[in-house]
Design a protein around this motif. Structure first.
Motif, mmCIF file in Angstrom:
data_model
loop_
_atom_site.group_PDB
_atom_site.id
_atom_site.type_symbol
_atom_site.label_atom_id
_atom_site.label_comp_id
_atom_site.label_asym_id
_atom_site.label_seq_id
_atom_site.Cartn_x
_atom_site.Cartn_y
_atom_site.Cartn_z
ATOM 1 N N ILE A 18 0.837 -1.202 0.000
ATOM 2 C CA ILE A 18 0.000 0.000 0.000
ATOM 3 C C ILE A 18 0.870 1.248 0.000
ATOM 4 C CG2 ILE A 18 -1.912 1.176 1.126
ATOM 5 C CD1 ILE A 18 -2.585 -1.673 0.357
ATOM 6 N N PRO A 19 0.779 2.093 -1.046
ATOM 7 C CA PRO A 19 1.503 3.367 -1.000
ATOM 8 C C PRO A 19 0.721 4.395 -0.199
ATOM 9 C CG PRO A 19 0.378 3.180 -3.091
ATOM 10 C CD PRO A 19 0.072 1.908 -2.323
ATOM 11 N N GLN A 20 1.390 5.100 0.698
ATOM 12 C CA GLN A 20 0.750 6.154 1.477
ATOM 13 C C GLN A 20 1.517 7.440 1.201
ATOM 14 O OE1 GLN A 20 -2.086 5.666 3.222
ATOM 15 N NE2 GLN A 20 -2.177 7.867 3.532
ATOM 16 N N GLU A 21 1.478 7.880 -0.077
ATOM 17 C CA GLU A 21 2.286 9.017 -0.500
ATOM 18 C C GLU A 21 1.511 10.333 -0.487
ATOM 19 O OE1 GLU A 21 5.355 8.940 -1.018
ATOM 20 O OE2 GLU A 21 5.942 6.911 -1.568
ATOM 21 N N ARG A 22 0.197 10.249 -0.658
ATOM 22 C CA ARG A 22 -0.571 11.470 -0.805
ATOM 23 C C ARG A 22 -0.638 12.291 0.487
ATOM 24 N NH1 ARG A 22 -6.063 10.546 -4.234
ATOM 25 N NH2 ARG A 22 -5.138 10.467 -6.305
ATOM 26 N N ARG A 23 -0.604 13.579 0.294
ATOM 27 C CA ARG A 23 -0.850 14.465 1.425
ATOM 28 C C ARG A 23 -2.353 14.538 1.636
ATOM 29 N NH1 ARG A 23 1.976 18.214 4.211
ATOM 30 N NH2 ARG A 23 0.838 19.928 5.151
ATOM 31 N N LEU A 24 -2.801 14.457 2.881
ATOM 32 C CA LEU A 24 -4.227 14.461 3.174
ATOM 33 C C LEU A 24 -4.837 15.818 2.823
ATOM 34 C CD1 LEU A 24 -4.291 12.704 6.662
ATOM 35 C CD2 LEU A 24 -4.761 11.688 4.432
ATOM 36 N N PRO A 25 -6.128 15.842 2.439
ATOM 37 C CA PRO A 25 -6.811 17.124 2.233
ATOM 38 C C PRO A 25 -6.744 17.974 3.496
ATOM 39 C CG PRO A 25 -8.133 15.309 1.400
ATOM 40 C CD PRO A 25 -6.982 14.690 2.133
ATOM 41 N N ALA A 26 -6.828 19.268 3.292
ATOM 42 C CA ALA A 26 -6.603 20.205 4.400
ATOM 43 C C ALA A 26 -7.542 19.956 5.572
ATOM 44 C CB ALA A 26 -6.760 21.641 3.890
ATOM 45 N N GLU A 27 -8.839 19.674 5.268
ATOM 46 C CA GLU A 27 -9.783 19.509 6.370
ATOM 47 C C GLU A 27 -9.472 18.257 7.187
ATOM 48 O OE1 GLU A 27 -11.880 17.965 2.603
ATOM 49 O OE2 GLU A 27 -10.495 19.559 3.199
ATOM 50 N N TYR A 28 -9.048 17.177 6.511
ATOM 51 C CA TYR A 28 -8.705 15.950 7.221
ATOM 52 C C TYR A 28 -7.400 16.111 8.002
ATOM 53 C CZ TYR A 28 -12.337 13.377 4.733
ATOM 54 O OH TYR A 28 -13.524 12.934 4.253
ATOM 55 N N LEU A 29 -6.435 16.788 7.367
ATOM 56 C CA LEU A 29 -5.147 16.985 8.025
ATOM 57 C C LEU A 29 -5.313 17.821 9.290
ATOM 58 C CD1 LEU A 29 -2.124 16.464 7.837
ATOM 59 C CD2 LEU A 29 -1.903 18.550 6.488
ATOM 60 N N ALA A 30 -6.123 18.877 9.203
ATOM 61 C CA ALA A 30 -6.349 19.721 10.377
ATOM 62 C C ALA A 30 -7.023 18.926 11.490
ATOM 63 C CB ALA A 30 -7.208 20.923 9.989
ATOM 64 N N LYS A 31 -7.990 18.099 11.135
ATOM 65 C CA LYS A 31 -8.692 17.313 12.152
ATOM 66 C C LYS A 31 -7.753 16.295 12.804
ATOM 67 C CE LYS A 31 -12.710 14.360 12.869
ATOM 68 N NZ LYS A 31 -13.179 15.133 14.011
ATOM 69 N N LEU A 32 -6.897 15.665 11.985
ATOM 70 C CA LEU A 32 -5.975 14.669 12.524
ATOM 71 C C LEU A 32 -4.949 15.312 13.449
ATOM 72 C CD1 LEU A 32 -5.482 11.651 12.376
ATOM 73 C CD2 LEU A 32 -3.966 12.029 10.433
ATOM 74 N N LEU A 33 -4.470 16.504 13.077
ATOM 75 C CA LEU A 33 -3.516 17.205 13.937
ATOM 76 C C LEU A 33 -4.149 17.586 15.271
ATOM 77 C CD1 LEU A 33 -1.695 19.513 11.343
ATOM 78 C CD2 LEU A 33 -0.796 17.473 12.470
#
Length: 650
Positions: A187-202
């Motif tokens: 499984i490649p996990q190369e993509r940067r998450l969309p901004a809304e998901y990234l903010a929520k995860l942080l």
């Protein structure tokens, strides 16, 4: 692997008293990797998942969180064992139990880490960095379900049927071929998450660091529903049939992707069935086939598509199946995700599929470099050996005399002698130790017991030696000038050198340089076939950043030296015309100043090569030999050898 019954009130009942990782259900945007991990719980014969990607994309935390999820929600007795990178062979498969051996007066074997993980999960960070022998042993256990321990004329097989969960950074080093084909999911996990998901995860990470218990309780219901999905899937999984139509689609996809062997197809059929069971379906449908193709077949492709062409298994314009389902229900494909817990917090198939990685990106797992828009020249086939090159490599590598270098090893290779000393990760010589202790038994064993009493001073350890293979670092000039200076013959000559490396079981790395800088196309690997593909697909055009490639080769050689691989040979195929400086900001320089900067840089690089004692050979690809050529001067600067590539006889 034992699972609790879905009706058992203990399933997911509460959280662990020691919460070490973010809840598995909280990993939004990791849909493909999460579903692959859940599939291993549905069908244990899907015995491996490798999550590949760059540094900082959350690979290690994801698989650690999954292990925590299994222990908390599925079965607290499931083994979850983490494998250290520096593990020794006897610790891996088993070895002599010294205490039991001394107690019983005879050699006694004990199981290793692979057996400890049997029935559960083996977690490995940075799988490509494992020792090749260790990786091959793990691959054999994945195949056979056993770990064979052979020590001191004793042999025993221990159960070792586990699921491998690993991370990889292919840009540093490819996954060893001895194990890559035996792992179902890549499984490649190369993509940067969309901004809304990234903010929520942080925000979740910050809250989790402050109060792990609060986050665990918030996601406990989601974790429970996910565990119930797994249990329901296990109940109906065996009833789902792989139809002839579904199998035909998988076969056609494998053919289009040029997937070799039948193992990938077998894994793909199992993955489609497990995925259908997780969806609660009773038959395999398009989303299940797309998932199997993306995670099983696409990473095994031998047909790296041109970036300008859509991938055969999934056109660029086609939407993921989950979005299709949403559109049919009236949702807009570009609308913001709903703020329900099931979607924003990672629960449900649609939320997992929304951020799935596209199959066209999975080629990055195997470390290939796709061709650009420049000219692409096929190599010429040197059907006969090239005398000049053959003579050089026979002398340089010791093939002519049949002798190669060797180096000491602690745990593998040819046993050369036994010495006194502490274990310290080395293998004990049982017979020699007992022989050393035998003369002292009368004084030590005054009670007349039949056991052998061994003291620390009696310990004898084995010393091993193995052949020190050579790392070939190919620096291949693919600048614009090489289009007129026999790039096809140079690629063909590199192919002949690769054959020599294959015969000697050496490793290779490929650096291409053109345009403004060099690029590491293939990190050090034993796969000669992959190295040849990297060379064949190397486009031509642009300037000649020769200095950049030599600095990169020096850095690769230094890393290998630190790892104990001291024999390195840099093979430079070029016409020698360096015209692109390493120093930044030189594009605006006038030609004469830029040329002087290049010359000064090459002089410093030559001094660095001489100081490091790094061997090199410059293969001159110009049409005619000249003693005053740039390639001759380059070989002198580096303190290396010079070989003129003869004309190819058609």
């Amino acid at each position: 692997m034992n699972f609790r019954s879905p009706s058992n009130p203990q399933i997911g009942g509460g959280t662990s008293s020691s919460i070490g990782h973010l809840p598995f259900a909280a990993f939004i945007g990791y849909g493909t990797a999460r579903r692959a991990l859940l599939c291993t719980l549905v069908d244990p014969t899907l015995c491996g998942v490798v999550v590949a990607g760059g540094v900082g994309v959350g690979k290690s935390e994801l698989i650690s969180s999954f292990g925590q999820f299994v222990r908390e929600q599925i079965d607290p007795h499931t083994p979850v064992v983490r494998l250290p990178l520096g593990i020794t062979q006897d610790r891996l498969v088993g070895g002599i139990d010294l205490d039991a051996t001394i107690t019983h007066g005879r050699p006694v074997l004990q199981p290793g880490v692979l057996s400890a993980a049997s029935g559960g999960f083996l977690l490995v960070d940075n799988l490509p960095l494992l020792d090749s022998t260790i990786a091959a042993t793990i691959g054999q256990s994945l195949d056979s379900g056993t770990a064979h321990c052979q020590r001191e004329n004793l042999g025993q097989q221990f159960a070792a049927r586990f699921t491998l969960l690993a991370t990889a950074a292919p840009s540093e080093r490819p996954i060893p071929q001895s194990i890559a084909d035996k792992i179902p999911f890549l499984i490649p996990q190369e993509r940067r998450l969309p901004a809304e998901y990234l903010a929520k995860l942080l925000r979740l990470r910050e809250e989790f660091a402050a109060s792990p218990q609060a986050i665990a309780e918030r996601y406990s219901a989601h974790q429970l529903r996910m565990a119930e999905r797994v249990m329901n899937a296990r109940a109906c999984w065996s009833q789902i049939r792989v139809s002839d139509l579904a199998l035909q689609e998988l076969i056609e996809a494998a053919s289009a992707l040029q997937v070799r062997g039948e193992r990938g197809l077998i894994f793909a059929a199992k993955a489609a069935r497990a995925h259908a069971a997780l969806r609660g379906a009773l038959m395999i449908e398009e989303p299940d086939l797309s998932f199997a193709i993306a995670t099983i077949l696409a990473p095994r492709t031998q047909n790296i598509p041109n970036p300008t062409e859509p991938s055969p298994q999934q056109p660029e314009a086609e939407e993921p199946p989950s979005l299709k389902n949403e559109n049919q229900n009236g949702a807009q494909p570009n609308s913001q995700p709903n703020n329900t817990d099931a979607e924003t917090e990672g629960e449900g198939t649609q939320a997992e599929g929304r951020q799935d990685e596209q199959p066209t990106e999975t080629a990055s797992i195997i470390g290939e470099s796709q061709a650009g828009d420049e000219q692409l020249f096929d190599p010429l086939d040197w059907s006969n050996p090239i005398p000049q090159l053959q003579q050089f490599f026979e002398q340089a590598l010791g093939l002519e005399s049949g002798k190669r270098g060797s180096r000491k090893q602690l745990i593998r290779g040819r046993h050369v002698r036994t010495t006194e000393g502490e274990l310290g990760g080395r293998r004990i010589d049982i017979l020699a130790t007992i022989r050393a202790a035998a003369p002292h038994q009368q004084a030590r064993n005054r009670n007349g017991e039949s056991r052998v009493v061994v003291r620390r001073a009696d310990l004898r350890v084995k010393e091993f030696s193995e052949r020190a293979g050579t790392l070939f670092i190919f620096c291949v000039d693919s600048s614009g000038s090489m289009a007129t200076n026999r790039i096809r013959e140079a690629k063909g000559a590199a192919g002949r050198i690769l054959q020599t490396a294959y015969i000697s079981r050496d490793r290779v790395a490929v650096i291409g340089f053109r345009g403004s800088e060099a690029e590491l196309l293939l990190p050090p690997t034993n796969s000669i076939e992959r190295a040849k593909r990297s060379l064949d697909r190397m486009p031509t055009g642009g300037g000649t950043p020769l200095g950049s490639s030599l600095v990169m080769a020096l850095a690769v050689a230094e890393r290998e030296r630190v790892r104990g691989n001291e024999q390195t040979l840099v093979v430079i195929l070029t016409d020698g015309r360096a015209n692109v400086p390493i120093e930044a900001g030189t594009a605006a320089m006038i030609r004469e100043v830029r040329r002087r900067v290049v010359q000064e840089e090459m002089q410093k690089i030559g001094e660095a090569y001489r100081h490091a004692g790094l061997r090199s050979v410059v293969i001159d690809t110009r049409h005619h030999f000249s003693q005053q050529s740039d390639a001759v001067r380059l070989a002198e600067q580096l303190g290396g050898e010079y070989v003129f590539l003869p004309q190819h006889s058609s």
